[in-house]
Design a protein around this motif. Structure first.
Motif, PDB file in Angstrom:
ATOM      1  N   GLU A  50      35.401  39.402  44.979  1.00  0.00           N
ATOM      2  CA  GLU A  50      35.279  41.104  45.461  1.00  0.00           C
ATOM      3  C   GLU A  50      34.147  40.740  46.404  1.00  0.00           C
ATOM      4  OE1 GLU A  50      35.414  43.705  42.339  1.00  0.00           O
ATOM      5  OE2 GLU A  50      37.241  43.688  42.129  1.00  0.00           O
ATOM      6  N   THR A  51      33.181  39.925  46.064  1.00  0.00           N
ATOM      7  CA  THR A  51      31.924  40.202  46.698  1.00  0.00           C
ATOM      8  C   THR A  51      31.783  39.180  48.045  1.00  0.00           C
ATOM      9  OG1 THR A  51      30.711  38.471  45.454  1.00  0.00           O
ATOM     10  CG2 THR A  51      30.453  40.945  44.879  1.00  0.00           C
ATOM     11  N   GLY A  52      32.821  38.560  48.284  1.00  0.00           N
ATOM     12  CA  GLY A  52      32.955  37.621  49.413  1.00  0.00           C
ATOM     13  C   GLY A  52      32.238  36.182  49.209  1.00  0.00           C
ATOM     14  N   ARG A  53      31.799  35.920  47.946  1.00  0.00           N
ATOM     15  CA  ARG A  53      31.172  34.504  47.542  1.00  0.00           C
ATOM     16  C   ARG A  53      32.162  33.572  47.506  1.00  0.00           C
ATOM     17  NH1 ARG A  53      27.953  35.899  42.502  1.00  0.00           N
ATOM     18  NH2 ARG A  53      27.869  33.761  42.627  1.00  0.00           N
ATOM     19  N   ILE A  54      33.446  33.916  47.424  1.00  0.00           N
ATOM     20  CA  ILE A  54      34.668  32.988  47.293  1.00  0.00           C
ATOM     21  C   ILE A  54      35.395  33.632  48.576  1.00  0.00           C
ATOM     22  CG2 ILE A  54      36.796  31.839  46.457  1.00  0.00           C
ATOM     23  CD1 ILE A  54      35.381  32.171  43.687  1.00  0.00           C
ATOM     24  N   PRO A  55      35.169  33.035  49.918  1.00  0.00           N
ATOM     25  CA  PRO A  55      35.745  33.751  50.944  1.00  0.00           C
ATOM     26  C   PRO A  55      37.315  33.340  51.213  1.00  0.00           C
ATOM     27  CG  PRO A  55      34.134  32.138  51.828  1.00  0.00           C
ATOM     28  CD  PRO A  55      33.907  32.161  50.491  1.00  0.00           C
ATOM     29  N   THR A  56      37.598  32.052  50.566  1.00  0.00           N
ATOM     30  CA  THR A  56      39.013  31.628  50.868  1.00  0.00           C
ATOM     31  C   THR A  56      39.541  31.203  49.416  1.00  0.00           C
ATOM     32  OG1 THR A  56      38.024  29.279  51.056  1.00  0.00           O
ATOM     33  CG2 THR A  56      38.286  30.641  53.184  1.00  0.00           C
ATOM     34  N   PRO A  57      39.842  32.500  48.865  1.00  0.00           N
ATOM     35  CA  PRO A  57      40.449  32.039  47.630  1.00  0.00           C
ATOM     36  C   PRO A  57      41.890  31.546  47.435  1.00  0.00           C
ATOM     37  CG  PRO A  57      40.433  34.613  47.824  1.00  0.00           C
ATOM     38  CD  PRO A  57      39.602  33.744  48.908  1.00  0.00           C
ATOM     39  N   ALA A  58      42.219  31.024  46.454  1.00  0.00           N
ATOM     40  CA  ALA A  58      43.701  30.663  46.553  1.00  0.00           C
ATOM     41  C   ALA A  58      44.808  31.801  46.761  1.00  0.00           C
ATOM     42  CB  ALA A  58      44.159  29.627  45.185  1.00  0.00           C
ATOM     43  N   PHE A  59      46.017  31.528  47.586  1.00  0.00           N
ATOM     44  CA  PHE A  59      46.919  32.553  47.558  1.00  0.00           C
ATOM     45  C   PHE A  59      47.447  33.100  46.342  1.00  0.00           C
ATOM     46  CE2 PHE A  59      51.348  33.534  47.699  1.00  0.00           C
ATOM     47  CZ  PHE A  59      51.300  34.753  48.673  1.00  0.00           C
ATOM     48  N   PHE A  60      47.826  32.097  45.617  1.00  0.00           N
ATOM     49  CA  PHE A  60      48.181  32.696  44.194  1.00  0.00           C
ATOM     50  C   PHE A  60      47.474  33.602  43.337  1.00  0.00           C
ATOM     51  CE2 PHE A  60      51.097  29.463  45.263  1.00  0.00           C
ATOM     52  CZ  PHE A  60      52.445  30.158  45.362  1.00  0.00           C
ATOM     53  N   THR A  61      45.799  33.059  43.383  1.00  0.00           N
ATOM     54  CA  THR A  61      44.784  34.064  42.837  1.00  0.00           C
ATOM     55  C   THR A  61      44.835  35.484  43.452  1.00  0.00           C
ATOM     56  OG1 THR A  61      43.732  32.096  42.350  1.00  0.00           O
ATOM     57  CG2 THR A  61      42.487  34.209  42.434  1.00  0.00           C
ATOM     58  N   VAL A  62      44.914  35.496  44.622  1.00  0.00           N
ATOM     59  CA  VAL A  62      44.798  36.771  45.400  1.00  0.00           C
ATOM     60  C   VAL A  62      46.195  37.562  45.052  1.00  0.00           C
ATOM     61  CG1 VAL A  62      44.916  37.905  47.627  1.00  0.00           C
ATOM     62  CG2 VAL A  62      43.332  36.106  47.265  1.00  0.00           C
ATOM     63  N   ALA A  63      47.216  36.936  45.115  1.00  0.00           N
ATOM     64  CA  ALA A  63      48.452  37.637  45.033  1.00  0.00           C
ATOM     65  C   ALA A  63      48.378  38.067  43.350  1.00  0.00           C
ATOM     66  CB  ALA A  63      49.555  36.687  45.088  1.00  0.00           C
ATOM     67  N   ALA A  64      47.876  37.596  42.367  1.00  0.00           N
ATOM     68  CA  ALA A  64      47.765  37.792  41.031  1.00  0.00           C
ATOM     69  C   ALA A  64      47.071  39.030  40.922  1.00  0.00           C
ATOM     70  CB  ALA A  64      47.340  36.807  40.215  1.00  0.00           C
ATOM     71  N   ILE A  65      45.704  39.002  41.600  1.00  0.00           N
ATOM     72  CA  ILE A  65      44.726  40.256  41.747  1.00  0.00           C
ATOM     73  C   ILE A  65      45.500  41.706  42.089  1.00  0.00           C
ATOM     74  CG2 ILE A  65      42.513  41.004  42.485  1.00  0.00           C
ATOM     75  CD1 ILE A  65      41.495  38.003  42.375  1.00  0.00           C
ATOM     76  N   ALA A  66      46.070  41.347  43.381  1.00  0.00           N
ATOM     77  CA  ALA A  66      46.772  42.231  44.035  1.00  0.00           C
ATOM     78  C   ALA A  66      47.885  43.045  43.170  1.00  0.00           C
ATOM     79  CB  ALA A  66      47.273  41.873  45.289  1.00  0.00           C
ATOM     80  N   ASP A  67      48.646  42.156  42.494  1.00  0.00           N
ATOM     81  CA  ASP A  67      49.730  42.673  41.693  1.00  0.00           C
ATOM     82  C   ASP A  67      49.046  43.511  40.328  1.00  0.00           C
ATOM     83  OD1 ASP A  67      52.408  42.829  40.711  1.00  0.00           O
ATOM     84  OD2 ASP A  67      52.036  41.389  39.193  1.00  0.00           O
ATOM     85  N   ALA A  68      47.879  43.033  39.835  1.00  0.00           N
ATOM     86  CA  ALA A  68      47.062  43.580  38.783  1.00  0.00           C
ATOM     87  C   ALA A  68      46.602  44.966  39.187  1.00  0.00           C
ATOM     88  CB  ALA A  68      45.845  42.868  38.460  1.00  0.00           C
ATOM     89  N   VAL A  69      46.496  45.236  40.442  1.00  0.00           N
ATOM     90  CA  VAL A  69      45.848  46.656  40.978  1.00  0.00           C
ATOM     91  C   VAL A  69      46.951  47.342  41.714  1.00  0.00           C
ATOM     92  CG1 VAL A  69      43.490  45.916  40.826  1.00  0.00           C
ATOM     93  CG2 VAL A  69      44.693  45.567  42.975  1.00  0.00           C
TER      94      VAL A  69
END
Length: 92
Positions: A50-69
């Motif tokens: 969320e703060t950009g300290r991991i600017p290239t997170p794994a796709f499945f991590t991003v997808a899981a976060i997006a699904d959660a919200v």
């Protein structure tokens, strides 16, 4: 293996991604703890994304976060394509 340093554009894109995810979490009135648990990641990992300290997170991590919200992945693609002006493109 040596990792190639990220460009300024890649870092800015990571910051935009984090901002969109953070705004979606706030709109869903979900805490970091709730979202991280549902996405199967640590709270610290979510904070870094969320703060950009991991600017290239794994796709499945991003997808899981997006699904959660409840955020459609298309909205994230639009944010990644947005110029650094701070305006987020509307998903079609």
């Amino acid at each position: 293996m040596v990792r190639v340093p990220l460009t300024d554009e890649e870092r800015e894109r990571g910051e935009r991604l984090g901002l969109v995810l953070r705004d979606a979490r706030a709109s869903a009135s979900r805490s970091m703890v709730e979202v991280a648990a549902e996405a199967g990641i640590s709270v610290e990992t979510l904070r870094k994304i969320e703060t950009g300290r991991i600017p290239t997170p794994a796709f499945f991590t991003v997808a899981a976060i997006a699904d959660a919200v409840g955020l459609p992945l298309e909205s994230l693609r639009a944010a990644a394509d947005t110029e650094v002006t701070g305006e987020v493109a509307e998903a079609s």
